[in-house]
Scaffold this active site. Structure first.
Site, PDB file in Angstrom:
ATOM      1  CB  CYS B  87      -0.971  -0.050   1.182  1.00 24.59           C
ATOM      2  SG  CYS B  87      -2.332   1.123   1.048  1.00 24.59           S
ATOM      3  CG  HIS B 196      -3.172  -3.655   3.485  1.00 20.93           C
ATOM      4  ND1 HIS B 196      -2.282  -2.933   4.256  1.00 20.93           N
ATOM      5  CD2 HIS B 196      -3.811  -2.758   2.703  1.00 20.93           C
ATOM      6  CE1 HIS B 196      -2.385  -1.644   3.953  1.00 20.93           C
ATOM      7  NE2 HIS B 196      -3.304  -1.507   3.020  1.00 20.93           N
ATOM      8  CD  GLU B 198      -0.473  -5.463   6.045  1.00 20.96           C
ATOM      9  OE1 GLU B 198      -0.406  -6.023   4.945  1.00 20.96           O
ATOM     10  OE2 GLU B 198      -0.742  -4.248   6.180  1.00 20.96           O
TER      11      GLU B 198
END
Lengths: 94, 232
Positions: B87, B196, B198
């Site tokens: 991002c 994302h 994560e």
């Protein structure tokens, strides 16, 4: 870092940057859609750019202009998506 | 000894803790890296996480590019160290010229936040080796300026060299050229993507998948992939 003192002449350079014509400008589009709500309905396109004012103490020199051009193409704009449309002395500055 | 993966925190970074959590979940040690750091603390790989570094002033990633730690990140990337930009981290990698192109405001003028199917288009990078080419994965995305743009010549080169790593499947959420969600450099060690990974590493906190609510773990495979690359 030169410090501006009261009474000094302060010269100014203006840098204008616009999104490249082929890059869609969603901000300009949103503004265009809002204008008729104010009764302003004569514009068919809006594009939004950025204006930077770079001040120097004293008169703007040719070297200042050269450094401003460097800054305009390296940091102030991203050449992939933006064009530097003007780097000029601001004649109104004092 | 387990691999050590550095996660950079700039002022305005938001997802650094999540990124460190993902690194740990994959089985590596997470090392905090601060934007003013003058050394990389012996890390084996680096993650630039999401957020709004320096308030996104000027352009997303434009100021972060000049952070002291970024000089070291660029040197390490050029030596072949795996670097992942997520991002805002992807935006920083583009501004730092480690990846081609730039990310501009979403064409739909809205901030998008959703679980998003992606197609893996390159499974040979340091960060995607655990996927198969053509695999469909689900990774959350959340951004207002994620429209990937590049010059026609750069786009042609990326496509020709197979350097598009991820594409949005179905709806294009932001107007990215060629539905591009992520790209890599010529060596395949630097990868940037808008979604994302994560946020897809732990049951109960990931995206919804056909197998159940919040069960998506596809993001974890990216962090496991880099451990394979480091063990290589």
């Amino acid at each position: 870092m030169p410090i501006h003192r009261e009474g000094d002449n302060m010269g100014r350079i203006v840098v204008d940057i616009m999104p490249k014509p082929e890059i869609l400008d969603p901000q300009g589009k949103a503004i265009l859609q809002a204008l008729p709500r104010l009764g302003v309905d004569n514009f068919v396109a809006v594009r939004q750019g950025k204006r930077f004012e770079l001040s120097v103490s004293g008169e703007v020199t040719d070297e200042d202009l050269q450094r401003a051009r460097e800054a305009a193409t390296t940091l102030l704009s991203n050449p992939i998506i933006e064009d530097v449309v003007a780097v000029r002395r601001d004649e109104d500055a004092q | 000894m387990s691999a050590r993966i550095g996660v950079v925190t700039f002022p305005g970074t938001l997802d650094d803790q999540d990124a460190r959590r993902a690194v740990t979940a994959a089985g590596a040690d997470a090392q905090v890296l601060w934007h003013k750091d003058a050394d990389l603390h012996g890390v084996d790989a680096i993650v630039l996480p999401g957020g709004f570094s320096y308030g996104d002033y000027l352009r997303c990633g434009a100021i972060a590019r000049f952070a002291p730690v970024m000089e070291l990140v660029c040197e390490a990337a050029e030596r072949g160290m795996p670097v992942l930009g997520i991002c805002n981290g992807f935006q920083v990698l583009c501004e730092a010229h480690l990846l081609p192109g730039a990310l501009v405001r979403n064409t739909g003028q809205t901030f998008r936040c959703e679980d998003k199917p992606l197609i893996v288009d390159n499974a040979d990078t340091a960060w995607t080796s655990r996927f198969e080419r053509g695999q469909r994965i689900i990774i959350p995305l959340k951004h207002g300026e994620g429209s990937y743009q590049a010059t026609p010549a750069d786009l042609e080169r990326l496509e020709g060299e197979g350097r598009v790593v991820f594409r949005y499947d179905g709806d294009n959420p932001n107007g990215s050229a060629n539905n591009i969600a992520g790209v890599t450099n010529a060596q395949g060690n630097v990868v940037g993507l808008m979604p994302h990974p994560e946020h897809a590493i732990e049951v109960g906190f990931g995206p919804d998948t056909p197998t159940g609510i919040r069960r998506g773990l596809d993001g974890l495979e990216m962090f496991r992939s880099v451990l394979d690359a480091l063990a290589g």
